[in-house]
Design a protein around this motif. Structure first.
Motif, PDB file in Angstrom:
ATOM      1  N   THR A 108       0.834  -1.227  -0.023  1.00  0.00           N
ATOM      2  CA  THR A 108       0.023   0.108  -0.163  1.00  0.00           C
ATOM      3  C   THR A 108       1.104   1.307  -0.020  1.00  0.00           C
ATOM      4  O   THR A 108       2.124   1.304   0.572  1.00  0.00           O
ATOM      5  CB  THR A 108      -1.021   0.003   1.341  1.00  0.00           C
ATOM      6  N   ALA A 110      -0.400   6.006  -5.390  1.00  0.00           N
ATOM      7  CA  ALA A 110       0.134   4.663  -5.885  1.00  0.00           C
ATOM      8  C   ALA A 110       1.110   4.850  -6.778  1.00  0.00           C
ATOM      9  O   ALA A 110       2.342   4.204  -6.650  1.00  0.00           O
ATOM     10  CB  ALA A 110      -0.978   3.910  -6.263  1.00  0.00           C
ATOM     11  N   GLU A 170      -8.690   2.396  -5.078  1.00  0.00           N
ATOM     12  CA  GLU A 170      -9.298   2.249  -3.764  1.00  0.00           C
ATOM     13  C   GLU A 170     -10.738   2.003  -3.970  1.00  0.00           C
ATOM     14  O   GLU A 170     -11.395   2.397  -4.879  1.00  0.00           O
ATOM     15  CB  GLU A 170      -8.875   3.335  -2.990  1.00  0.00           C
ATOM     16  N   HIS A 184      -3.862   0.209  -2.358  1.00  0.00           N
ATOM     17  CA  HIS A 184      -4.446   1.015  -1.324  1.00  0.00           C
ATOM     18  C   HIS A 184      -5.106  -0.091  -0.144  1.00  0.00           C
ATOM     19  O   HIS A 184      -5.038  -1.221  -0.375  1.00  0.00           O
ATOM     20  CB  HIS A 184      -5.769   1.656  -1.902  1.00  0.00           C
ATOM     21  N   GLY A 185      -5.161   0.698   1.098  1.00  0.00           N
ATOM     22  CA  GLY A 185      -5.384  -0.154   2.133  1.00  0.00           C
ATOM     23  C   GLY A 185      -6.566  -1.025   2.265  1.00  0.00           C
ATOM     24  O   GLY A 185      -6.761  -2.171   2.669  1.00  0.00           O
ATOM     25  N   GLY A 231      -6.758  -3.451  -0.504  1.00  0.00           N
ATOM     26  CA  GLY A 231      -5.690  -4.406  -0.352  1.00  0.00           C
ATOM     27  C   GLY A 231      -6.257  -5.660   1.030  1.00  0.00           C
ATOM     28  O   GLY A 231      -5.778  -6.748   0.750  1.00  0.00           O
ATOM     29  N   GLY A 256      -0.507   3.834   6.420  1.00  0.00           N
ATOM     30  CA  GLY A 256      -0.093   3.143   4.993  1.00  0.00           C
ATOM     31  C   GLY A 256       0.964   2.567   5.065  1.00  0.00           C
ATOM     32  O   GLY A 256       2.202   2.442   5.919  1.00  0.00           O
TER      33      GLY A 256
END
Length: 198
Positions: free
Chosen positions: A9, A58, A81, A144-145, A148, A171
Motif C-alpha cells: 500500500t 500509488a 481504492e 491501497h489499504g 488490499g 499505510g
C-alpha cells in the motif's frame, strides 16, 4: 523457482480536502519511506513487474520502485481504492466510522460508497488478470489499504472484516503470497521489512 507476489500500500499522503482523494500525493514522510526502500530494495530484488493503481499516491510509490528495480511499470485503473466519491473528503473521525460500517456490512453501500463485496470482487478479478500466465520473476502490486485488505481476506479464505486491515499509521504496509497457492505468507508488515535481504 517460486514466484512471490507482494501487495504494497502507498504510505502517508498529504490530506487536502479541496482535492479529489484520488489525486492526493505522498507527503514528505511517505515520500521519504519510498525513497528509503528505493535505496535499499532488499527482498524486492527479484521483482520484474510492478503493477499499480492509477491513483497519484500509488503511482508515486510504484514508479520510483520500478525504476530502481529495472522492472516494467503497468498501470491498472481497476486496482483503485474503494469508490468513495459519493461522499468525497470526510473528517478523520467520520471517515473511520464510515470505514467501520463499510467492512461490517459488506453487501450494503454505506453513504453511497462502493460496497465491500463489489470492491473485493473487482480487486480479486484484476489481480487474477494481472497474474494470468507464467511470470519471469516476482511481482509487486501497489495499491491501497481497503482493497488490499479485501484482497487479503479473499486469499486467506476469511470473511470480510476490518480486523485484517493494515491498521493505523498511514499505510506503507505489505503482504506476500506465492503465485501457485495464492495464500498470504503473513499478516501486513511495514514496508521497511522489505529492505532486508532474503
Amino acid at each position: 523457482m517460486s514466484v512471490t507476489i507482494r501487495y504494497l500500500t502507498h504510505p502517508q499522503v498529504h490530506v487536502d480536502p479541496a482535492t479529489d482523494v484520488r489525486r492526493w500525493s505522498l507527503n514528505p514522510v511517505g515520500a521519504a519511506r519510498v525513497a528509503a526502500l528505493v535505496a535499499r530494495p532488499g527482498a524486492l530484488c527479484r521483482t520484474r513487474r510492478v503493477i499499480s493503481s492509477d491513483e497519484v499516491k500509488a503511482l508515486e510509490t510504484a514508479r520510483p520502485l520500478a525504476d530502481a528495480l529495472g522492472a516494467s511499470l503497468e498501470i491498472r485503473p481497476l486496482m483503485h481504492e474503494n469508490d468513495r466519491s459519493a461522499t468525497g473528503f470526510l473528517p478523520p473521525a467520520v471517515f473511520e466510522e464510515v470505514a467501520d460500517a463499510f467492512f461490517a456490512a459488506p453487501q450494503h453501500s454505506v453513504r453511497g460508497w462502493e460496497t465491500a463485496l463489489a470492491a473485493q470482487a473487482r480487486i480479486v478479478a484484476e489481480v487474477d488478470v494481472c497474474l494470468a500466465g507464467p511470470q519471469g520473476g516476482d511481482v509487486l502490486l501497489v495499491g491501497h489499504g481497503a482493497v488490499g485488505t479485501l484482497l487479503y481476506c479473499a486469499l486467506s479464505g476469511v470473511g470480510i472484516d476490518r480486523a485484517y486491515d493494515q491498521g493505523a499509521g498511514g499505510g506503507g504496509c505489505w503482504f506476500g503470497f506465492d503465485l501457485t497457492d495464492r495464500k498470504p505468507h503473513q499478516r501486513w508488515q511495514p514496508m521497511e521489512t522489505l529492505m532486508r535481504d532474503v
